[in-house]
Design a protein around this motif. Structure first.
Motif, PDB file in Angstrom:
ATOM      1  N   GLY A  83     -26.439  77.990  55.071  1.00  0.00           N
ATOM      2  CA  GLY A  83     -27.753  77.571  54.073  1.00  0.00           C
ATOM      3  C   GLY A  83     -27.480  78.167  52.627  1.00  0.00           C
ATOM      4  N   THR A  84     -26.378  78.794  52.312  1.00  0.00           N
ATOM      5  CA  THR A  84     -26.060  79.625  51.129  1.00  0.00           C
ATOM      6  C   THR A  84     -25.501  78.317  50.034  1.00  0.00           C
ATOM      7  N   LEU A  85     -25.442  77.195  50.037  1.00  0.00           N
ATOM      8  CA  LEU A  85     -24.729  76.268  49.541  1.00  0.00           C
ATOM      9  C   LEU A  85     -25.402  74.893  50.066  1.00  0.00           C
ATOM     10  N   GLU A  86     -25.965  74.083  49.037  1.00  0.00           N
ATOM     11  CA  GLU A  86     -26.846  72.877  49.474  1.00  0.00           C
ATOM     12  C   GLU A  86     -25.810  71.740  49.715  1.00  0.00           C
ATOM     13  N   MET A  87     -24.727  71.350  48.663  1.00  0.00           N
ATOM     14  CA  MET A  87     -23.995  70.208  48.905  1.00  0.00           C
ATOM     15  C   MET A  87     -22.554  70.339  48.833  1.00  0.00           C
ATOM     16  N   THR A  88     -21.730  69.698  49.293  1.00  0.00           N
ATOM     17  CA  THR A  88     -20.002  69.843  48.996  1.00  0.00           C
ATOM     18  C   THR A  88     -19.645  68.291  49.333  1.00  0.00           C
ATOM     19  N   SER A  89     -18.267  67.983  48.834  1.00  0.00           N
ATOM     20  CA  SER A  89     -17.827  66.440  49.242  1.00  0.00           C
ATOM     21  C   SER A  89     -16.407  66.882  49.550  1.00  0.00           C
ATOM     22  N   PRO A  90     -15.908  67.485  50.679  1.00  0.00           N
ATOM     23  CA  PRO A  90     -14.488  67.851  51.077  1.00  0.00           C
ATOM     24  C   PRO A  90     -13.671  66.385  51.434  1.00  0.00           C
ATOM     25  N   SER A  91     -12.562  66.457  51.336  1.00  0.00           N
ATOM     26  CA  SER A  91     -11.470  65.675  52.019  1.00  0.00           C
ATOM     27  C   SER A  91     -11.981  65.804  53.645  1.00  0.00           C
ATOM     28  N   THR A  92     -11.667  64.697  54.188  1.00  0.00           N
ATOM     29  CA  THR A  92     -12.187  64.541  55.859  1.00  0.00           C
ATOM     30  C   THR A  92     -11.085  65.398  56.311  1.00  0.00           C
ATOM     31  N   SER A  93      -9.821  65.418  55.899  1.00  0.00           N
ATOM     32  CA  SER A  93      -8.603  66.255  56.492  1.00  0.00           C
ATOM     33  C   SER A  93      -9.053  67.740  57.123  1.00  0.00           C
ATOM     34  N   PRO A  94      -9.623  68.410  56.513  1.00  0.00           N
ATOM     35  CA  PRO A  94      -9.564  69.718  57.001  1.00  0.00           C
ATOM     36  C   PRO A  94     -10.867  69.749  57.872  1.00  0.00           C
ATOM     37  N   LEU A  95     -11.735  68.941  58.284  1.00  0.00           N
ATOM     38  CA  LEU A  95     -12.531  68.702  59.008  1.00  0.00           C
ATOM     39  C   LEU A  95     -12.339  68.525  60.541  1.00  0.00           C
ATOM     40  N   VAL A  96     -11.336  68.133  60.797  1.00  0.00           N
ATOM     41  CA  VAL A  96     -10.759  67.483  62.077  1.00  0.00           C
ATOM     42  C   VAL A  96     -10.996  68.319  63.120  1.00  0.00           C
ATOM     43  N   ASN A  97     -11.114  69.566  63.045  1.00  0.00           N
ATOM     44  CA  ASN A  97     -11.424  70.605  64.127  1.00  0.00           C
ATOM     45  C   ASN A  97     -12.799  70.313  64.734  1.00  0.00           C
ATOM     46  N   MET A  98     -13.662  70.169  63.486  1.00  0.00           N
ATOM     47  CA  MET A  98     -15.089  69.875  63.826  1.00  0.00           C
ATOM     48  C   MET A  98     -15.396  68.493  64.363  1.00  0.00           C
ATOM     49  N   PHE A  99     -14.851  67.624  63.654  1.00  0.00           N
ATOM     50  CA  PHE A  99     -14.976  66.183  63.954  1.00  0.00           C
ATOM     51  C   PHE A  99     -13.592  65.307  64.306  1.00  0.00           C
ATOM     52  N   PRO A 100     -13.336  65.347  65.384  1.00  0.00           N
ATOM     53  CA  PRO A 100     -11.910  65.046  65.727  1.00  0.00           C
ATOM     54  C   PRO A 100     -11.571  63.593  65.366  1.00  0.00           C
ATOM     55  N   GLU A 101     -12.740  62.614  65.496  1.00  0.00           N
ATOM     56  CA  GLU A 101     -12.558  61.237  65.137  1.00  0.00           C
ATOM     57  C   GLU A 101     -12.135  61.056  63.606  1.00  0.00           C
ATOM     58  N   PHE A 102     -12.327  62.249  62.726  1.00  0.00           N
ATOM     59  CA  PHE A 102     -11.784  61.944  61.267  1.00  0.00           C
ATOM     60  C   PHE A 102     -10.391  62.062  61.392  1.00  0.00           C
ATOM     61  N   ALA A 103      -9.423  62.293  62.439  1.00  0.00           N
ATOM     62  CA  ALA A 103      -7.929  62.284  62.419  1.00  0.00           C
ATOM     63  C   ALA A 103      -7.675  60.863  62.089  1.00  0.00           C
ATOM     64  N   VAL A 104      -8.450  59.916  62.368  1.00  0.00           N
ATOM     65  CA  VAL A 104      -8.038  58.438  61.915  1.00  0.00           C
ATOM     66  C   VAL A 104      -7.331  58.447  60.444  1.00  0.00           C
ATOM     67  N   PHE A 105      -8.174  59.052  59.666  1.00  0.00           N
ATOM     68  CA  PHE A 105      -7.841  59.053  58.168  1.00  0.00           C
ATOM     69  C   PHE A 105      -6.495  59.739  57.837  1.00  0.00           C
ATOM     70  N   ASP A 106      -5.915  60.155  58.858  1.00  0.00           N
ATOM     71  CA  ASP A 106      -5.042  61.170  58.465  1.00  0.00           C
ATOM     72  C   ASP A 106      -3.423  60.497  58.972  1.00  0.00           C
ATOM     73  N   LEU A 107      -3.880  59.249  59.660  1.00  0.00           N
ATOM     74  CA  LEU A 107      -2.806  58.540  60.449  1.00  0.00           C
ATOM     75  C   LEU A 107      -1.951  57.822  59.011  1.00  0.00           C
ATOM     76  N   PRO A 108      -0.469  58.029  58.997  1.00  0.00           N
ATOM     77  CA  PRO A 108       0.049  57.425  57.897  1.00  0.00           C
ATOM     78  C   PRO A 108       0.057  55.874  57.782  1.00  0.00           C
ATOM     79  N   PHE A 109      -0.059  55.329  56.505  1.00  0.00           N
ATOM     80  CA  PHE A 109      -0.156  53.905  56.308  1.00  0.00           C
ATOM     81  C   PHE A 109      -1.204  52.991  57.126  1.00  0.00           C
ATOM     82  N   LEU A 110      -2.123  53.556  57.405  1.00  0.00           N
ATOM     83  CA  LEU A 110      -3.387  52.779  58.008  1.00  0.00           C
ATOM     84  C   LEU A 110      -4.030  51.861  57.156  1.00  0.00           C
ATOM     85  N   PHE A 111      -4.536  52.361  56.001  1.00  0.00           N
ATOM     86  CA  PHE A 111      -5.335  51.532  55.013  1.00  0.00           C
ATOM     87  C   PHE A 111      -4.054  50.896  54.077  1.00  0.00           C
TER      88      PHE A 111
END
Ligand code: EAX
Length: 328
Positions: A83-111
């Motif tokens: 609660g010491t900061l209100e908003m941020t907008s990170p890349s999804t990649s460093p958050l995969v430990n918290m949200f394992p589903e985000f790992a799809v965005f790290d697959l090479p050549f998916l999009f």
């Protein structure tokens, strides 16, 4: 070069929409990102600020911070949770430990194209992921883009995995990225984005990978002579707000922030895509040695990386990957 690029950004749109119903209280919203003030992401934040201040009739004051001034991606997310900061907008990649589903965005050549990424992120899959990420003291409001990642390095031109032999490449703090660069024969080191410029400058690492816009706005081209247009991963930004802050807001302001985050995401992606090719050209003009891979060369990278795909397919769950593939 950055000033010139900035002047060619699509103009910030006029704010549109009614004044939101508040509760008579005033709020301060600090919004901090990892990229610099001259990038596309910050430009999106300026639009967000305009929308929120105008449509709250000044009751929400937005304060913008860039260049990890209030912490790198992971630190900013923890600051939201406490609660010491209100908003941020990170890349999804460093958050995969918290949200394992985000790992799809790290697959090479998916999009294959940015439009496919939009369909996924702005559709059912993206909505579901915003819900998944609305936990642990966070509320996820929308998507923007970091974009297609390109390799840069200080040593030699890279057109094939052999050219990467032993190259020290900084990766995001993410296990798939680590696997990608190991499998390609490089020597990867995970590191926060905030430490990257100095690490490149001092030769702690030889290379890194980020979209053209981020390469230029962070001045990586000043310490990297070579680049490869590899487009190996498309990285989204996820717009997050602190649940502690969110839960204090009246509904009218919650809706306003949701709206503003979506409008910011649409505009920011337009800026990012307008600048992408333009900035690649500027980097070339400034003397960066840029290797554009042929389709055959891309195929060699894809083949080399197929074990990474197979391994992570099992861990992430094939269904989500198939759903994303079905969109393209
Ligand atoms: O906020 O770490 C990185 O390379 C990313 O581009 C960073 O998350 C940008």
């Amino acid at each position: 070069a950055t000033a010139q690029a900035a002047s060619e950004m699509p103009p910030i749109p006029e704010v549109d929409g009614p004044v939101a119903e508040g509760d008579g209280n005033d709020y301060t919203l600090k919004f901090s990102i990892g990229t610099t003030q001259s990038g596309a992401q910050y430009r999106g934040l300026e639009y967000f600020e305009d929308i929120v201040e105008a449509r709250s009739d000044g009751h929400i004051q937005v304060e913008l911070f860039h260049s990890a001034q209030l912490g790198d991606d992971l630190q900013a997310v923890s600051a939201l949770q406490s609660g010491t900061l209100e908003m941020t907008s990170p890349s999804t990649s460093p958050l995969v430990n918290m949200f394992p589903e985000f790992a799809v965005f790290d697959l090479p050549f998916l999009f294959p194209t940015p439009e496919v990424a939009d369909e996924v992120l702005d559709g059912e899959i993206g909505d579901r992921m915003l819900e998944t990420a609305s936990t642990n003291g966070l509320k996820a409001l929308g998507w923007a883009e970091n974009g297609y990642r390109q390799l840069t390095n200080s040593q030699n031109a890279v057109a094939s995995p052999e050219d990467l032999d032993g190259l020290k490449v900084r990766t995001m703090q993410n296990p798939i990225h680590l696997d990608i660069w190991k499998t390609l024969g490089a020597n990867p080191t995970p590191m926060s984005f905030a430490e990257l410029f100095t690490a490149l400058e001092q030769g702690v690492v030889d290379g890194q990978e980020n979209p053209w816009i981020t390469i230029q706005s962070s001045k990586f081209n000043e310490v990297q002579d070579y680049a490869t247009e590899s487009n190996h991963v498309y990285t989204p930004f996820i717009t997050l707000v602190s649940e502690r802050f969110w839960s204090r807001l009246p509904e009218g302001y919650q809706d306003l922030l949701s709206d503003a985050a979506k409008q910011m995401g649409d505009y920011q992606r337009e800026v990012s895509r307008t600048l992408n090719d333009q900035i690649k050209q500027e980097l070339m003009d400034e003397g960066m040695n840029i290797t554009e891979l042929t389709p055959e060369q891309v195929a060699t990278f894809q083949e080399t990386l197929s074990p990474v795909y197979d391994e992570w397919r099992e861990k992430i769950g094939g269904e989500l990957i198939d759903d994303i593939r079905a969109v393209s």
